[in-house]
Design a protein around this motif. Structure first.
Motif, PDB file in Angstrom:
ATOM      1  N   VAL B 336       0.846  -1.198   0.000  1.00 55.19           N
ATOM      2  CA  VAL B 336       0.000   0.000   0.000  1.00 55.19           C
ATOM      3  C   VAL B 336       0.879   1.244   0.000  1.00 55.19           C
ATOM      4  O   VAL B 336       0.604   2.234  -0.696  1.00 55.19           O
ATOM      5  CB  VAL B 336      -0.957  -0.012   1.208  1.00 55.19           C
ATOM      6  CG1 VAL B 336      -1.663   1.324   1.340  1.00 55.19           C
ATOM      7  CG2 VAL B 336      -1.981  -1.123   1.047  1.00 55.19           C
ATOM      8  N   MET B 337       1.979   1.188   0.740  1.00 56.37           N
ATOM      9  CA  MET B 337       2.882   2.343   0.784  1.00 56.37           C
ATOM     10  C   MET B 337       3.429   2.649  -0.620  1.00 56.37           C
ATOM     11  O   MET B 337       3.393   3.796  -1.082  1.00 56.37           O
ATOM     12  CB  MET B 337       4.029   2.064   1.742  1.00 56.37           C
ATOM     13  CG  MET B 337       5.022   3.198   1.823  1.00 56.37           C
ATOM     14  SD  MET B 337       6.325   2.864   3.004  1.00 56.37           S
ATOM     15  CE  MET B 337       7.533   2.128   1.934  1.00 56.37           C
ATOM     16  N   PHE B 338       3.911   1.617  -1.289  1.00 52.53           N
ATOM     17  CA  PHE B 338       4.508   1.860  -2.610  1.00 52.53           C
ATOM     18  C   PHE B 338       3.437   2.216  -3.637  1.00 52.53           C
ATOM     19  O   PHE B 338       3.687   2.956  -4.585  1.00 52.53           O
ATOM     20  CB  PHE B 338       5.315   0.644  -3.071  1.00 52.53           C
ATOM     21  CG  PHE B 338       6.609   0.505  -2.326  1.00 52.53           C
ATOM     22  CD1 PHE B 338       7.566   1.500  -2.389  1.00 52.53           C
ATOM     23  CD2 PHE B 338       6.864  -0.606  -1.546  1.00 52.53           C
ATOM     24  CE1 PHE B 338       8.755   1.393  -1.703  1.00 52.53           C
ATOM     25  CE2 PHE B 338       8.054  -0.728  -0.852  1.00 52.53           C
ATOM     26  CZ  PHE B 338       9.003   0.274  -0.931  1.00 52.53           C
ATOM     27  N   LEU B 374       6.047  -2.993  -7.004  1.00 59.27           N
ATOM     28  CA  LEU B 374       6.102  -2.885  -5.548  1.00 59.27           C
ATOM     29  C   LEU B 374       4.715  -2.754  -4.934  1.00 59.27           C
ATOM     30  O   LEU B 374       4.568  -2.775  -3.721  1.00 59.27           O
ATOM     31  CB  LEU B 374       6.937  -1.660  -5.156  1.00 59.27           C
ATOM     32  CG  LEU B 374       8.412  -1.736  -5.550  1.00 59.27           C
ATOM     33  CD1 LEU B 374       9.057  -0.366  -5.532  1.00 59.27           C
ATOM     34  CD2 LEU B 374       9.153  -2.676  -4.631  1.00 59.27           C
ATOM     35  N   GLY B 375       3.687  -2.584  -5.761  1.00 58.33           N
ATOM     36  CA  GLY B 375       2.337  -2.446  -5.243  1.00 58.33           C
ATOM     37  C   GLY B 375       1.505  -3.672  -5.577  1.00 58.33           C
ATOM     38  O   GLY B 375       1.311  -4.568  -4.751  1.00 58.33           O
ATOM     39  N   ASN B 376       1.078  -3.719  -6.818  1.00 56.16           N
ATOM     40  CA  ASN B 376       0.197  -4.803  -7.227  1.00 56.16           C
ATOM     41  C   ASN B 376       0.825  -6.183  -7.034  1.00 56.16           C
ATOM     42  O   ASN B 376       0.175  -7.111  -6.537  1.00 56.16           O
ATOM     43  CB  ASN B 376      -0.172  -4.589  -8.697  1.00 56.16           C
ATOM     44  CG  ASN B 376      -1.251  -5.504  -9.145  1.00 56.16           C
ATOM     45  OD1 ASN B 376      -2.089  -5.915  -8.344  1.00 56.16           O
ATOM     46  ND2 ASN B 376      -1.232  -5.864 -10.409  1.00 56.16           N
ATOM     47  N   VAL B 377       2.099  -6.323  -7.415  1.00 54.50           N
ATOM     48  CA  VAL B 377       2.763  -7.615  -7.238  1.00 54.50           C
ATOM     49  C   VAL B 377       2.815  -7.972  -5.753  1.00 54.50           C
ATOM     50  O   VAL B 377       2.564  -9.115  -5.378  1.00 54.50           O
ATOM     51  CB  VAL B 377       4.184  -7.563  -7.846  1.00 54.50           C
ATOM     52  CG1 VAL B 377       4.968  -8.801  -7.470  1.00 54.50           C
ATOM     53  CG2 VAL B 377       4.108  -7.439  -9.360  1.00 54.50           C
ATOM     54  N   PHE B 378       3.078  -6.962  -4.917  1.00 55.06           N
ATOM     55  CA  PHE B 378       3.099  -7.231  -3.475  1.00 55.06           C
ATOM     56  C   PHE B 378       1.728  -7.705  -2.990  1.00 55.06           C
ATOM     57  O   PHE B 378       1.629  -8.627  -2.182  1.00 55.06           O
ATOM     58  CB  PHE B 378       3.526  -5.981  -2.703  1.00 55.06           C
ATOM     59  CG  PHE B 378       5.018  -5.802  -2.620  1.00 55.06           C
ATOM     60  CD1 PHE B 378       5.863  -6.436  -3.530  1.00 55.06           C
ATOM     61  CD2 PHE B 378       5.596  -5.016  -1.628  1.00 55.06           C
ATOM     62  CE1 PHE B 378       7.240  -6.279  -3.457  1.00 55.06           C
ATOM     63  CE2 PHE B 378       6.972  -4.857  -1.548  1.00 55.06           C
ATOM     64  CZ  PHE B 378       7.791  -5.478  -2.461  1.00 55.06           C
ATOM     65  N   PHE B 379       0.661  -7.076  -3.489  1.00 57.78           N
ATOM     66  CA  PHE B 379      -0.680  -7.511  -3.069  1.00 57.78           C
ATOM     67  C   PHE B 379      -0.891  -8.980  -3.433  1.00 57.78           C
ATOM     68  O   PHE B 379      -1.364  -9.775  -2.637  1.00 57.78           O
ATOM     69  CB  PHE B 379      -1.784  -6.678  -3.745  1.00 57.78           C
ATOM     70  CG  PHE B 379      -1.777  -5.220  -3.383  1.00 57.78           C
ATOM     71  CD1 PHE B 379      -1.148  -4.778  -2.227  1.00 57.78           C
ATOM     72  CD2 PHE B 379      -2.400  -4.291  -4.191  1.00 57.78           C
ATOM     73  CE1 PHE B 379      -1.125  -3.431  -1.897  1.00 57.78           C
ATOM     74  CE2 PHE B 379      -2.397  -2.942  -3.862  1.00 57.78           C
ATOM     75  CZ  PHE B 379      -1.755  -2.517  -2.715  1.00 57.78           C
ATOM     76  N   SER B 380      -0.547  -9.308  -4.677  1.00 53.46           N
ATOM     77  CA  SER B 380      -0.797 -10.676  -5.113  1.00 53.46           C
ATOM     78  C   SER B 380       0.127 -11.661  -4.403  1.00 53.46           C
ATOM     79  O   SER B 380      -0.278 -12.767  -4.068  1.00 53.46           O
ATOM     80  CB  SER B 380      -0.629 -10.785  -6.623  1.00 53.46           C
ATOM     81  OG  SER B 380      -1.730 -10.166  -7.249  1.00 53.46           O
ATOM     82  N   LEU B 381       1.386 -11.254  -4.176  1.00 56.52           N
ATOM     83  CA  LEU B 381       2.283 -12.134  -3.433  1.00 56.52           C
ATOM     84  C   LEU B 381       1.799 -12.294  -2.001  1.00 56.52           C
ATOM     85  O   LEU B 381       1.957 -13.359  -1.396  1.00 56.52           O
ATOM     86  CB  LEU B 381       3.708 -11.574  -3.432  1.00 56.52           C
ATOM     87  CG  LEU B 381       4.482 -11.663  -4.746  1.00 56.52           C
ATOM     88  CD1 LEU B 381       5.904 -11.170  -4.552  1.00 56.52           C
ATOM     89  CD2 LEU B 381       4.501 -13.091  -5.278  1.00 56.52           C
TER      90      LEU B 381
END
Ligand code: HEM
Ligand SMILES: [Cu+2]
Ligand SMILES: [Cu+2]
Lengths: 183, 476, 255
Positions: B336-338, B374-381
């Motif tokens: 969320v930060m990124f 750094l955002g969407n990929v982090f959410f999915s990971l």
């Protein structure tokens, strides 16, 4: 300082603020107590963000390149046509392939501080027409087939400006460069 | 949790991870070419660029689908064939896509701006294959979206799923934010895939007519970005919908409720997102000025409801909570930060006056890689990690969490920073080599190569660990 | 006549040497009109752009077909008469407004449009104007050997366009675009085989109008709304059918 660098600095400041906020909250995640007055804080947060958006829109919307120097009469017309993978730049209209080959590769010279109207178009795919001075992007407009985009511009420095294609137009896109001299 | 949901989701996620690694390798190679470490030549560079862009957009959209589908099946009955059909179409589409680019040399960029595909001589087969690939993906994803929409509509009416009764303060079934956001995103996804359908039909017609018919490049560009921009935007929201469901539980807090302002903000988002794409046409003076202004206004208002509500909720959820930090919650929180940081980069570029000197410079890949990488990929990971914790027998080692997380963050931030600096220094995007006018690009590319490699290592470790923990379930 | 056409086509293929003239000011010389008074040229171009052509009525060659062509081209465009001023200027001092009007095919029964003016250039100012416009003329006995010129002059008296010989289609289009607007950031050169477009450039008013191609951008959103409504209806109908099927069982239950 260039506009790009100002934007970058502003971005870095925002970056640091956001990181700081998240980091502080992250640090506070072990403590007990829970957040207080959430609704009020959310409302304040929202209104600050809303106000900022309105403010920025009010300041920046009048500054668009579309009506740049619209009130003045240009003293020089420059016709630009892009084609894979070169530019033809001329003070004459470029209407067909013959005109194109006559002007392609020819460097024209214009006056410093005079109002120039670039009439930019393309004979094949979409290209970009951009003016670089010493590696800094100063202005740009798309060169779209079927349309003539008019960009009015005053060169504030004398010397050579580089013209780069800024829209991906095929294999030799990176090599699509021209020059214009300013006296 | 029934075994079909478990196994199908696992299959989706494994596929996503593998394709992601391949696509990162493509991206890394591009950066190495720009850094003058390798010499694959412009054609190969643009083949990789086209493949990379579409694989990435596709694979993270698919990851969002996997998350949505898994959580949705807790609420309503989701027909299995929808998932299977979409999976088959996705895999088939990706294979045809890779054939069209790697073998048939299609290289017009992932959004194939009209009329470029028709001007690349010798790649007519590539263009046809590429269109077929897009058709397969489009059909699969459109069917999937419709199946999901229909599943939601079985339980809620349109008005309910849009939480209008929550906004009006009337009685009705409690609609969770997950349902609301998925519904909103699915509507957006449907609209943008339909735009792709119109675009593809025009492409097919022109292809078959062989030059007898041409289209208005301005119209095609509008359609292209309606599709491209909106798809990328909605895929982020798919990831967010899952976050709304999972994150509060990770923090040991009560579930998020759909209050009136959550309702309003996502309804507003539904509309605003459809107009934001105008900012891709700022430098087309042919587009009426009114559209340009709408573009900037909508681009600035678009993040307001969704981002303000989400960021604020996530922050207050974590503040003084009993959060036990796991890889999943770390990825959510810092994702969320990124996302917010990438959003700042985006709206700065969406100012018309700035766009005049940022358009098609590296500022553009800078901001969209921030909220993707750094955002969407982090959410999915995060969803993937949560899923692994749910179904895997083995636990992830705490040390590994730190290693993976640090590699992804350090590598990712360094990688996007090189792009931002490139934007500040007027380095153009989408060039396979930097001439002497913008030679700073070479140094920046070297920095990016180092950082992207760190990110890649982090992803490889992550993928190996995920496979170690979960792959056995596929055959159990 | 035949000869004239050959000559015309020769002129029209020549590369126009426009560069030296574009955006230069023309001298504001006095000219003689039908009222046989002297009036400065600026009285025509100061209000609206002026299309200027030079001809003389005794010309055995290009002048007559040239002026007729211009007349036809202008008539074909639906540009309002008050958008521009048309001036036919003769460099032959034996000419007058009547003879020139006849050259353009007009007569008492068929008068020229209100924005047309016929005027004669006095011998004193001939050299000055000819030099600034690039008019080449030579006296051959009673006649003149000359080039045919069509010029577009802005309200500031600047040359916006200069065509030697008959303008090509592209040159005409550019001329019409120039006279119909002061400043539009863009104009269209979309080809003929475009089947639709978002916007249409309207040369008559110099503005962009929406075209039906714009609807294509709306299709996805409209179709999505329709699909949603249809889905909901189908699902609702399906659900009521199920209830209807189960009804008899319920009604039997109490018994
Ligand atoms: C470490 C991971 C990644 C690396 C090394 C990488 C690298 C690159 C590079 C070098 C480019 C070309 C930049 C230019 O225009 O000069 C690019 C473009 C692009 N990337 Fe990535 N990327 C990564 C991750 C992602 C992710 C996660 C996404 C999306 C979810 C993504 C989507 C795209 C798209 C859409 C383009 C534009 C392609 C085009 O211009 O046609 N990338 N990437
Ligand atoms: Cu180009
Ligand atoms: Cu290019």
């Amino acid at each position: 300082m260039t506009i790009q660098k100002e934007v970058f600095l502003f971005f870095i400041v925002m970056f640091l603020i956001i990181v700081l906020v998240f980091f502080l909250v992250f640090q506070a995640s072990g403590k007990s107590g829970g957040a207080q007055n959430v609704n009020r804080k959310r409302a304040i947060f929202f209104f600050i963000a809303f106000g900022t958006v309105l403010l920025v829109l009010g300041i920046t919307l009048p500054k668009t390149p579309y009506r740049l120097f619209a009130a003045e009469e240009p003293t020089q017309k420059v016709f630009v046509v892009a084609r894979q993978f070169s530019f033809a730049i001329s003070k004459f209209p470029i209407a067909n392939d013959d005109d194109f080959s006559m002007s392609a590769g020819v460097e024209i010279t214009v006056q410093k501080d005079e109002l120039i109207e670039f009439n930019v178009s393309s004979f094949d795919v979409s290209h970009g027409f951009s003016l670089y001075k010493d590696g800094v992007l100063k202005a740009q407009v798309q060169a779209m087939p079927g349309y003539v985009n008019r960009l009015r511009w005053k060169f504030s420095e004398s010397g050579t400006y580089d013209i780069l294609c800024l829209e991906y137009c095929g294999m030799a896109h990176a090599a699509m460069i021209a020059k214009i001299n300013v006296e | 949790m029934n075994t079909f949901d478990k196994k199908s989701t696992l299959l989706w996620l494994l596929t996503v991870l593998v394709v992601f690694l391949v696509a990162i390798a493509f991206g890394l190679t591009m950066r190495m070419e720009q850094a003058e470490i390798t010499e694959i030549g412009p054609l190969n560079f643009y083949i990789l660029m086209t493949s990379h862009g579409l694989l990435m957009a596709g694979v993270w959209f698919v990851a969002g689908m996997a998350g949505i589908q898994f959580i949705l099946s807790r609420y309503v009955e989701v027909p299995r064939w929808g998932s299977v059909f979409a999976y088959v179409c996705t895999v088939l589409g990706v294979v045809v896509l890779l054939i069209s680019t790697l073998l048939a040399k299609f290289h017009a960029g992932w959004y194939f701006l009209y009329p470029l595909p028709f001007y690349a001589k010798g790649t007519e087969h590539g263009l046809l294959l590429f269109m077929i690939a897009l058709t397969i993906l489009g059909v699969g994803w459109l069917m999937w979206s419709l199946v999901m929409l229909a599943s939601i509509l079985k339980k809620y009416s349109i008005a309910q799923a849009l939480a209008w009764h929550h906004i009006a303060g009337k009685d009705g079934p409690a609609v969770s934010p997950f349902i609301l956001i998925s519904f909103v995103s699915l509507i957006g996804v449907t609209a943008c895939i339909l735009a792709a359908v119109v675009l593809l039909v025009l492409y097919y017609l022109e292809f078959l007519q062989n030059g007898g018919m041409t289209s208005d490049p301005l119209l095609m560009k509008n359609l292209t970005f309606f599709f491209g921009h909106t798809l990328v935007n909605e895929m982020l929201y798919l990831g967010l919908a899952v976050l709304y469901e999972l994150f509060p539980r990770m923090a040991g807090k009560p579930d998020y409720k759909t209050s009136w302002y959550v309702g309003i903000s996502w309804n507003a988002t539904l509309l605003i997102v459809l107009f934001a794409y105008f900012h891709h046409l700022y430098m087309d003076f042919a587009q009426p000025v009114a559209f340009q202004y709408i573009g900037q206004i909508m681009s600035w208002f678009a993040p307001l409801p969704a981002a303000v509500v989400t960021i604020f909720s996530v922050l207050t959820t974590v503040y003084r909570s009993n959060m036990k930090w796991s890889l999943a919650s770390l990825l959510y929180f810092f994702g969320v930060m990124f996302w917010a940081i990438g959003g700042v980069g985006a709206i700065l570029d969406a100012v018309i006056a700035n766009n005049f000197v940022l358009h098609n410079t590296q500022w553009v890949p800078a901001h969209f890689h921030t909220y993707n990488l750094l955002g969407n990929v982090f959410f999915s990971l995060a969803f993937t990690s949560w899923f692994a914790d749910e179904i895997g027998e083995k636990k992830i080692a705490p040390g590994l969490v730190k290693v993976i997380f640090s590699l992804l963050v350090v590598g990712g931030v360094g990688f996007v920073l090189a792009f931002y600096l490139g934007g500040a220094l007027s380095v153009p995007r989408r060039v396979d080599m930097y001439n002497e006018i913008v030679s700073e690009g070479i140094t920046l590319a070297k920095l990016a190569v180092v950082c992207a490699s760190l990110y890649l290592v982090g992803m490889i470790i992550y993928t190996i660990d995920f496979t170690r923990r979960c792959a056995g379930q596929l055959f159990s | 006549m035949c000869w004239a056409i050959i000559l015309l086509s020769f002129f029209s293929t020549q590369q126009p040497d426009e560069m030296g003239y574009l955006l230069k000011n023309i001298p504001d010389v006095p000219v003689r009109t039908a009222e046989s008074s002297l009036q400065p040229l600026s009285s025509w171009y100061s209000q609206k752009p002026m299309i200027l052509t030079l001809a003389y009525s005794r010309c055995p060659g290009v002048c007559s077909p040239y002026v007729l062509q211009i007349r036809d081209q202008l008539a074909m465009q639906s540009i309002a008469e008050d958008k521009f001023q048309m001036v036919v200027l003769s460099f032959d001092s034996t000419d007058n407004a009547q003879t020139l009007s006849k050259l353009a095919g007009y007569s008492k029964v068929n008068p020229p449009p209100s924005n047309w003016t016929f005027a004669v250039l006095p011998t004193e100012s001939r050299e000055e104007l000819a030099a600034s416009l690039g008019l080449k003329w030579k006296k051959l006995g009673e006649l003149y050997d000359h080039n045919s010129l069509l010029l577009l002059v802005s309200t500031e008296g600047k040359i916006l366009q200069r065509v030697e010989g008959l303008p090509s289609n592209d040159q005409w289009n550019r001329l019409f675009r120039e006279i119909t607007h002061e400043f539009v950031p863009v104009y269209s050169t979309l080809g003929e085989n475009i089947w639709t477009s978002c916007f249409r450039y309207d040369p008559a008013s110099g503005t962009w109008r929406m075209n039906w191609g714009l609807l294509l951008i709306l299709i996805p959103s409209v179709a999505t709304v329709c699909i949603l409504l249809i889905l909901q209806t189908i699902i609702r109908v399906g659900a009521t059918k199920k209830i209807a099927n189960t009804k008899p069982i319920i009604s039997h239950d109490p018994v």
